[in-house]
Each structure stands twice: as C-alpha cells, then as structure tokens.
Design an enzyme around this catalytic site. Structure first.
Site, PDB file in Angstrom:
ATOM      1  N   ARG A 180      14.286 -55.293   3.461  1.00 32.07           N
ATOM      2  CA  ARG A 180      15.002 -55.288   2.185  1.00 32.07           C
ATOM      3  C   ARG A 180      14.893 -53.956   1.435  1.00 32.07           C
ATOM      4  O   ARG A 180      15.559 -53.768   0.426  1.00 32.07           O
ATOM      5  CB  ARG A 180      14.520 -56.446   1.302  1.00 32.07           C
ATOM      6  N   ARG A 184      18.879 -44.648   1.594  1.00 32.79           N
ATOM      7  CA  ARG A 184      20.129 -44.091   1.065  1.00 32.79           C
ATOM      8  C   ARG A 184      20.261 -42.610   1.307  1.00 32.79           C
ATOM      9  O   ARG A 184      19.334 -41.871   1.048  1.00 32.79           O
ATOM     10  CB  ARG A 184      20.153 -44.265  -0.464  1.00 32.79           C
ATOM     11  N   ARG A 257      -1.126 -65.251  -1.379  1.00 26.63           N
ATOM     12  CA  ARG A 257      -1.774 -63.971  -1.673  1.00 26.63           C
ATOM     13  C   ARG A 257      -1.828 -63.872  -3.189  1.00 26.63           C
ATOM     14  O   ARG A 257      -0.984 -64.423  -3.899  1.00 26.63           O
ATOM     15  CB  ARG A 257      -0.946 -62.790  -1.148  1.00 26.63           C
ATOM     16  N   ARG A 288      -0.850 -50.150  -6.649  1.00 25.68           N
ATOM     17  CA  ARG A 288      -0.009 -49.386  -7.578  1.00 25.68           C
ATOM     18  C   ARG A 288      -0.594 -49.409  -8.982  1.00 25.68           C
ATOM     19  O   ARG A 288      -1.461 -50.241  -9.285  1.00 25.68           O
ATOM     20  CB  ARG A 288       1.428 -49.893  -7.571  1.00 25.68           C
ATOM     21  N   GLU A 313      -3.353 -52.564  -9.666  1.00 30.00           N
ATOM     22  CA  GLU A 313      -3.164 -53.832  -8.948  1.00 30.00           C
ATOM     23  C   GLU A 313      -3.913 -53.826  -7.619  1.00 30.00           C
ATOM     24  O   GLU A 313      -3.696 -52.949  -6.788  1.00 30.00           O
ATOM     25  CB  GLU A 313      -1.673 -54.068  -8.679  1.00 30.00           C
ATOM     26  N   TYR A 361       9.084 -67.557  -2.076  1.00 30.59           N
ATOM     27  CA  TYR A 361       8.973 -66.363  -2.901  1.00 30.59           C
ATOM     28  C   TYR A 361      10.319 -66.019  -3.535  1.00 30.59           C
ATOM     29  O   TYR A 361      11.131 -65.319  -2.987  1.00 30.59           O
ATOM     30  CB  TYR A 361       8.396 -65.145  -2.161  1.00 30.59           C
ATOM     31  N   ASP A 363      12.624 -64.424  -6.619  1.00 31.51           N
ATOM     32  CA  ASP A 363      12.708 -63.530  -7.773  1.00 31.51           C
ATOM     33  C   ASP A 363      13.213 -64.335  -8.968  1.00 31.51           C
ATOM     34  O   ASP A 363      13.656 -65.472  -8.820  1.00 31.51           O
ATOM     35  CB  ASP A 363      13.661 -62.372  -7.479  1.00 31.51           C
TER      36      ASP A 363
HETATM   37  P1  FAD Z   1       5.916 -69.753 -12.831  1.00 31.33           P
HETATM   38  O1  FAD Z   1       6.344 -68.623 -13.676  1.00 31.33           O
HETATM   39  O2  FAD Z   1       4.716 -69.577 -11.973  1.00 31.33           O
HETATM   40  O3  FAD Z   1       5.685 -71.014 -13.786  1.00 31.33           O
HETATM   41  C1  FAD Z   1       5.022 -72.179 -13.373  1.00 31.33           C
HETATM   42  C2  FAD Z   1       4.266 -72.730 -14.568  1.00 31.33           C
HETATM   43  O4  FAD Z   1       3.782 -74.043 -14.250  1.00 31.33           O
HETATM   44  C3  FAD Z   1       3.042 -71.895 -14.949  1.00 31.33           C
HETATM   45  O5  FAD Z   1       3.122 -71.543 -16.307  1.00 31.33           O
HETATM   46  C4  FAD Z   1       1.872 -72.819 -14.652  1.00 31.33           C
HETATM   47  O6  FAD Z   1       0.797 -72.636 -15.563  1.00 31.33           O
HETATM   48  C5  FAD Z   1       2.513 -74.191 -14.823  1.00 31.33           C
HETATM   49  N1  FAD Z   1       1.804 -75.245 -14.100  1.00 31.33           N
HETATM   50  C6  FAD Z   1       1.495 -75.240 -12.783  1.00 31.33           C
HETATM   51  N2  FAD Z   1       0.846 -76.378 -12.463  1.00 31.33           N
HETATM   52  C7  FAD Z   1       0.742 -77.110 -13.609  1.00 31.33           C
HETATM   53  C8  FAD Z   1       0.141 -78.362 -13.928  1.00 31.33           C
HETATM   54  N3  FAD Z   1      -0.493 -79.078 -13.001  1.00 31.33           N
HETATM   55  N4  FAD Z   1       0.206 -78.794 -15.201  1.00 31.33           N
HETATM   56  C9  FAD Z   1       0.807 -78.067 -16.160  1.00 31.33           C
HETATM   57  N5  FAD Z   1       1.381 -76.870 -15.914  1.00 31.33           N
HETATM   58  C10 FAD Z   1       1.350 -76.397 -14.656  1.00 31.33           C
HETATM   59  N6  FAD Z   1      10.661 -61.478  -9.959  1.00 31.33           N
HETATM   60  C11 FAD Z   1      11.622 -60.578 -10.227  1.00 31.33           C
HETATM   61  O7  FAD Z   1      12.799 -60.942 -10.304  1.00 31.33           O
HETATM   62  N7  FAD Z   1      11.302 -59.257 -10.460  1.00 31.33           N
HETATM   63  C12 FAD Z   1      10.024 -58.799 -10.412  1.00 31.33           C
HETATM   64  O8  FAD Z   1       9.786 -57.591 -10.627  1.00 31.33           O
HETATM   65  C13 FAD Z   1       8.984 -59.732 -10.106  1.00 31.33           C
HETATM   66  N8  FAD Z   1       7.702 -59.328 -10.046  1.00 31.33           N
HETATM   67  C14 FAD Z   1       6.731 -60.239  -9.761  1.00 31.33           C
HETATM   68  C15 FAD Z   1       5.403 -59.811  -9.700  1.00 31.33           C
HETATM   69  C16 FAD Z   1       4.390 -60.705  -9.415  1.00 31.33           C
HETATM   70  C17 FAD Z   1       2.950 -60.249  -9.335  1.00 31.33           C
HETATM   71  C18 FAD Z   1       4.707 -62.082  -9.205  1.00 31.33           C
HETATM   72  C19 FAD Z   1       3.631 -63.084  -8.918  1.00 31.33           C
HETATM   73  C20 FAD Z   1       6.008 -62.510  -9.279  1.00 31.33           C
HETATM   74  C21 FAD Z   1       7.038 -61.605  -9.545  1.00 31.33           C
HETATM   75  N9  FAD Z   1       8.374 -62.014  -9.624  1.00 31.33           N
HETATM   76  C22 FAD Z   1       9.348 -61.088  -9.894  1.00 31.33           C
HETATM   77  C23 FAD Z   1       8.754 -63.427  -9.414  1.00 31.33           C
HETATM   78  C24 FAD Z   1       8.802 -64.242 -10.725  1.00 31.33           C
HETATM   79  O9  FAD Z   1       7.516 -64.260 -11.303  1.00 31.33           O
HETATM   80  C25 FAD Z   1       9.249 -65.681 -10.434  1.00 31.33           C
HETATM   81  O10 FAD Z   1      10.516 -65.676  -9.847  1.00 31.33           O
HETATM   82  C26 FAD Z   1       9.319 -66.590 -11.653  1.00 31.33           C
HETATM   83  O11 FAD Z   1       8.416 -66.251 -12.649  1.00 31.33           O
HETATM   84  C27 FAD Z   1       9.047 -67.977 -11.186  1.00 31.33           C
HETATM   85  O12 FAD Z   1       9.211 -68.911 -12.198  1.00 31.33           O
HETATM   86  P2  FAD Z   1       8.675 -70.378 -11.983  1.00 31.33           P
HETATM   87  O13 FAD Z   1       9.065 -71.146 -13.187  1.00 31.33           O
HETATM   88  O14 FAD Z   1       9.043 -70.915 -10.673  1.00 31.33           O
HETATM   89  O15 FAD Z   1       7.071 -70.221 -11.851  1.00 31.33           O
HETATM   90  N1  UDP Z   2       6.576 -50.972   0.757  1.00 35.55           N
HETATM   91  C1  UDP Z   2       5.930 -49.867   1.274  1.00 35.55           C
HETATM   92  N2  UDP Z   2       5.661 -48.804   0.460  1.00 35.55           N
HETATM   93  C2  UDP Z   2       6.007 -48.797  -0.840  1.00 35.55           C
HETATM   94  C3  UDP Z   2       6.681 -49.923  -1.376  1.00 35.55           C
HETATM   95  C4  UDP Z   2       6.948 -50.999  -0.538  1.00 35.55           C
HETATM   96  O1  UDP Z   2       5.580 -49.847   2.447  1.00 35.55           O
HETATM   97  O2  UDP Z   2       5.721 -47.801  -1.535  1.00 35.55           O
HETATM   98  C5  UDP Z   2       6.823 -52.112   1.665  1.00 35.55           C
HETATM   99  C6  UDP Z   2       5.685 -53.138   1.652  1.00 35.55           C
HETATM  100  O3  UDP Z   2       5.530 -53.621   2.962  1.00 35.55           O
HETATM  101  C7  UDP Z   2       6.219 -54.237   0.775  1.00 35.55           C
HETATM  102  C8  UDP Z   2       7.701 -54.199   1.127  1.00 35.55           C
HETATM  103  O4  UDP Z   2       7.980 -52.820   1.318  1.00 35.55           O
HETATM  104  O5  UDP Z   2       5.623 -55.462   1.067  1.00 35.55           O
HETATM  105  C9  UDP Z   2       8.597 -54.780   0.047  1.00 35.55           C
HETATM  106  O6  UDP Z   2       8.375 -54.055  -1.142  1.00 35.55           O
HETATM  107  P1  UDP Z   2       8.792 -54.621  -2.551  1.00 35.55           P
HETATM  108  O7  UDP Z   2       8.479 -53.606  -3.578  1.00 35.55           O
HETATM  109  O8  UDP Z   2      10.193 -55.108  -2.439  1.00 35.55           O
HETATM  110  O9  UDP Z   2       7.783 -55.848  -2.656  1.00 35.55           O
HETATM  111  P2  UDP Z   2       7.368 -56.806  -3.846  1.00 35.55           P
HETATM  112  O10 UDP Z   2       6.102 -56.223  -4.389  1.00 35.55           O
HETATM  113  O11 UDP Z   2       8.488 -56.831  -4.828  1.00 35.55           O
HETATM  114  O12 UDP Z   2       7.146 -58.110  -3.158  1.00 35.55           O
END
Ligand code: FAD
Ligand code: UDP
Length: 378
Positions: A180, A184, A257, A288, A313, A361, A363
């Site tokens: 993904r 470019r 993870r 990062r 992180e 997973y 977004d």
């Molecule tokens: P969550 O946001 O996890 O919400 C679930 C909620 O349920 C939580 O508040 C939890 O406390 C609650 N819960 C769970 N079990 C119970 C229980 N038993 N009782 C009461 N409450 C409970 N997406 C992007 O588009 N761009 C990004 O740059 C991006 N970066 C990310 C970076 C990280 C480190 C992570 C982990 C995710 C990232 N995502 C990103 C994905 C994004 O976080 C998710 O798509 C979105 O937040 C998921 O929403 P959700 O409602 O499914 O889950």
């Molecule tokens: N990746 C990498 N170097 C970088 C950034 C990303 O090798 O500087 C690789 C890494 O394997 C990562 C994948 O590209 O798991 C996808 O990256 P992305 O930033 O989309 O992952 P996210 O953190 O959003 O899951």
C-alpha cells in the site's frame, strides 16, 4: 416490559459515536458507555501546553469517499493538514513516501527517466535473485519490497522500520503490508493517494462531541462488569469492544500488536519541523517521533505556542492489560476470528462493529462508512 433504551452502544469510538448519531437522528433513544475515563476511543486527544496530543497514537483522517468527507465536515470543519513524513536513517533525511525527492536523496537522480532507470536496474537484480531461489512471485515482505523499489531503499528505509514495527523479520512477514505504500515519479511528498485529508479544526474531540451531542453517555463503566444489567436496559446492543471477550474467550484469545508512547514536553517551539519523523534504522528502539502541534499549527502559529509535545513510539507485543491496537492477521488469528464471527453472525439483537469487534485493521474513514451503512430499524 418496555426497555429504557432502543440501543445500548458499548464503546464511544468512531464506530459507536457515528452509529449513535444516526440512531438519535432517526428518533432512537441511545445510551453510549465506555470503560475508559473519556469518550472518543482511539481518536481522543488530551490538551497539553495548548496542544492537542493524540493520546492513542497519531491520527490523520484521509478518504476518497465524498459522502464520508462531507459527513465528518458537517460535524466539524477539517484543516488542510497533509501527511508528509520524513525518514531519518543514520542521521540522513529522506522524504516519504518513495518519490522523486527520495530518489534524488538516495541516488542523486534528477529526472523521472533517471529514477526509473535506477529502479529498474535494482528491481531486475531482485527478480533475478528471487528466481534463482525458485520463486516466481514475492513470497514475503522482503522480496516484495525489493521487487517494488530495490535493495537500497529496502535496506535504508524499510528493513529496520518494519522489523521494529512488527517484531518479526521482513522475510517472515506477508507481502501485502508494503504494497500500500505509494511509489511516485513526481516530487510529491503526500503520504496518501486519497482525494481528501486533514485534521478536525480544534481537534478530534470536537468530532466526537459533535457526534454524541444530546446523547446519554457514561464513562468508566465496563460492559462485562455488569453484563446482565446493561443488557436489560436496551432492545439492541451495538458492541465495539473485543469480539473474543464478548464470547468469554471460549475458543481462545485473539492477539494484537500494541504501541507504547513516551511523551515529552520540550521547552522550545519547534523540535523537528514536521509532525512525523520515522527512524528507519534498527538500532534506534522507537519507530517514529510525533510532534503533535504540526497537525494543527502552521507557519507562525507554531512559534506563537512556546512549547512543544513529542511522542516516541515503541512498537511491542501485546499482553493482557495493554491497549489492543493492531490485529495480527496471521493464519492462527484469522482462523480464530472466523470462529467468533460465525457466532456473531447468528446474533439477532447485537450489532458488532469497529476495529475490535470485527478484528479488522480499519482506518477511520471506513469505520465511519460502515457505521453509516447499517440500517436502523424504523
Ligand atoms: P476504538 O476507537 O478503539 O473504540 C472502541 C471503544 O470501546 C474504546 O473507547 C474502548 O474503551 C471501548 N470499549 C471496549 N471494550 C469495552 C467494554 N467492555 N465496555 C465499555 N467500553 C468498551 N486511522 C486513520 O484513518 N488514520 C490514522 O492515521 C490512524 N492512526 C492510527 C494509529 C494507531 C496507533 C491506531 C491504534 C489506530 C490508528 N487508526 C488510524 C485507526 C483508528 O484508530 C480506527 O479506525 C478507529 O479509531 C476505530 O474506531 P472504533 O470505534 O472501531 O474503535
Ligand atoms: N514502512 C517502512 N518504512 C517507513 C514507513 C513504512 O518500511 O518509513 C512500511 C512498514 O512495513 C509498515 C508499512 O510500510 O508496516 C505500512 O506503513 P504505514 O505507514 O501505512 O503503516 P501504519 O503505521 O499506518 O499501519
């Protein structure tokens, strides 16, 4: 006996909040509960020194779906933030994703033709090695990356970062993870190919507050601590917690993870000049560094705020009690998740949605799209 609520929504992340918003608009009475001390799930931000700190990891909203983009902008306006991470490998900086700037920094090539020729040369070497080893298609992430972009970029920008992020060797990881990443032949550092991206003006909490306005909510309550009582309150349940926990782990536990964040407040207005800097060598233990102010402050605004907050992180294996961030999509976990999904599919009064309940997973934008697509009974 008539129940107090039409829907009990377990989890106030983007799935639960979006669903609640729609259900309330359709005249349904909803209660949203969350076990954390705040609403918003993983997009929640904490204000520190006037800066919105993404407490559960940096979140950048991006989508090509106009309906989703219009929907979120109807709740809160989004800014023009464009993700353009920089990679630091042994002190030298490279632009990401892999584009003409990266190729110039890596090889000194100045035109798309020169870059293309260099990539082709490196690709040919990788394909020859792979074929000599008896494979016709890339069998793992290492082969995929080398066939996509060559050995130099693999060694400097991919290998160390990926091994830190996933805790596994590149040769033991599936090829799709790297597919993904854009490649470019243009001087374009925009990390995403999507039509729309940005950060809510005023932060993600504005989005969550807007979605949940006027809806009953309770925090610090775990659905499982008093399951019968919660179930008795509503006709239907929208469950966004962990799928295996809903079924009492009867087939075994799903794995994740996770990321550990080390936050620092620094007494300077601008630490790294960018929201995201990846450290791509194996020897530096974090993947990062996020400098949160750059998501929402631009130009002089950065200097009007005298301090800055950074997060390092550290990607680690998940154990009980940690935040379950990324589903591990290997064969064992996928099989296990399928068994739980089969149980979930037979429920008539429970809707399973979101990252944890679907063990997928997602977004943010696809989460919202999905929550908007579920029909709400009349
Ligand atoms: P969550 O946001 O996890 O919400 C679930 C909620 O349920 C939580 O508040 C939890 O406390 C609650 N819960 C769970 N079990 C119970 C229980 N038993 N009782 C009461 N409450 C409970 N997406 C992007 O588009 N761009 C990004 O740059 C991006 N970066 C990310 C970076 C990280 C480190 C992570 C982990 C995710 C990232 N995502 C990103 C994905 C994004 O976080 C998710 O798509 C979105 O937040 C998921 O929403 P959700 O409602 O499914 O889950
Ligand atoms: N990746 C990498 N170097 C970088 C950034 C990303 O090798 O500087 C690789 C890494 O394997 C990562 C994948 O590209 O798991 C996808 O990256 P992305 O930033 O989309 O992952 P996210 O953190 O959003 O899951």
């Amino acid at each position: 006996m008539e129940k107090m609520y039409d829907y009990l929504i377990v989890g106030s992340g983007l799935f639960g909040a979006t669903f609640a918003y729609r259900a309330a608009r359709a005249g349904k009475k909803c209660l949203v509960i969350d076990k954390r001390s705040h609403l918003g799930g993983n997009v929640y931000c904490e204000k520190t020194e006037g800066i919105n700190v993404h407490k559960y990891g940096a979140h950048i909203f991006h989508t090509s779906n106009k309906m989703v983009w219009d929907f979120v902008n109807s709740i809160v306006e989004f800014n023009r933030y464009t993700n353009s991470p920089v990679a630091n490998y042994q002190g030298k900086l490279y632009n990401l994703p892999f584009n003409m700037n990266t190729f110039y920094q890596m090889w000194g090539v100045r035109t798309p033709e020169e870059a293309q020729a260099k990539i082709e040369e490196q690709k040919a070497e990788a394909v020859a090695l792979m074929k000599a080893d008896g494979a016709s298609e890339p069998r793992n992430l290492e082969e995929q990356a080398k066939v996509l972009i060559g050995n130099d970029i693999f060694e400097k920008l991919i290998k160390g970062y990926t091994e830190k992020q996933w805790g596994r060797k590149c040769s033991d990881l599936p090829a799709f993870i790297i597919k993904r990443l854009p490649v470019r032949l243009a001087f374009d550092n925009n990390y995403f190919n999507d039509k729309y991206q940005g950060i809510p003006i005023g932060g993600y909490n504005k989005l969550i507050d807007g979605l949940l306005e006027g809806i009953d909510t309770q925090v610090n309550v775990d659905f499982f601590s008093d399951r019968e009582r919660w179930e008795s309150l509503a006709d239907k349940i929208v469950f966004t917690g962990k799928l295996d926990e809903f079924y009492d782990y009867r087939f075994g536990k799903l794995e994740y993870r996770t990321v550990r964040f080390e936050n620092e407040i620094l007494d300077k207005p601008n630490y790294q000049g960018n929201a995201v800097v990846n450290y791509t060598e194996r020897e530096i233990p974090y993947t990062r560094v996020i400098e949160h102010k750059h998501f929402e402050m631009f130009g002089q605004e950065v200097y009007n705020c005298p301090k800055t907050v950074i997060s390092k992180e550290f990607s680690t294996e998940w154990t009980e009690g940690m935040e379950p961030y990324y589903p591990v999509n290997d064969a064992r976990n996928n099989e296990l998740a399928e068994k739980y999904r089969a149980l979930a599919a037979s429920e008539t009064k429970v809707i399973f949605g979101g990252r944890l309940a679907e063990y997928k997973y997602y977004d943010m934008a696809p989460i919202i799209e999905r929550a908007l697509s579920i029909s709400i009974e009349k």
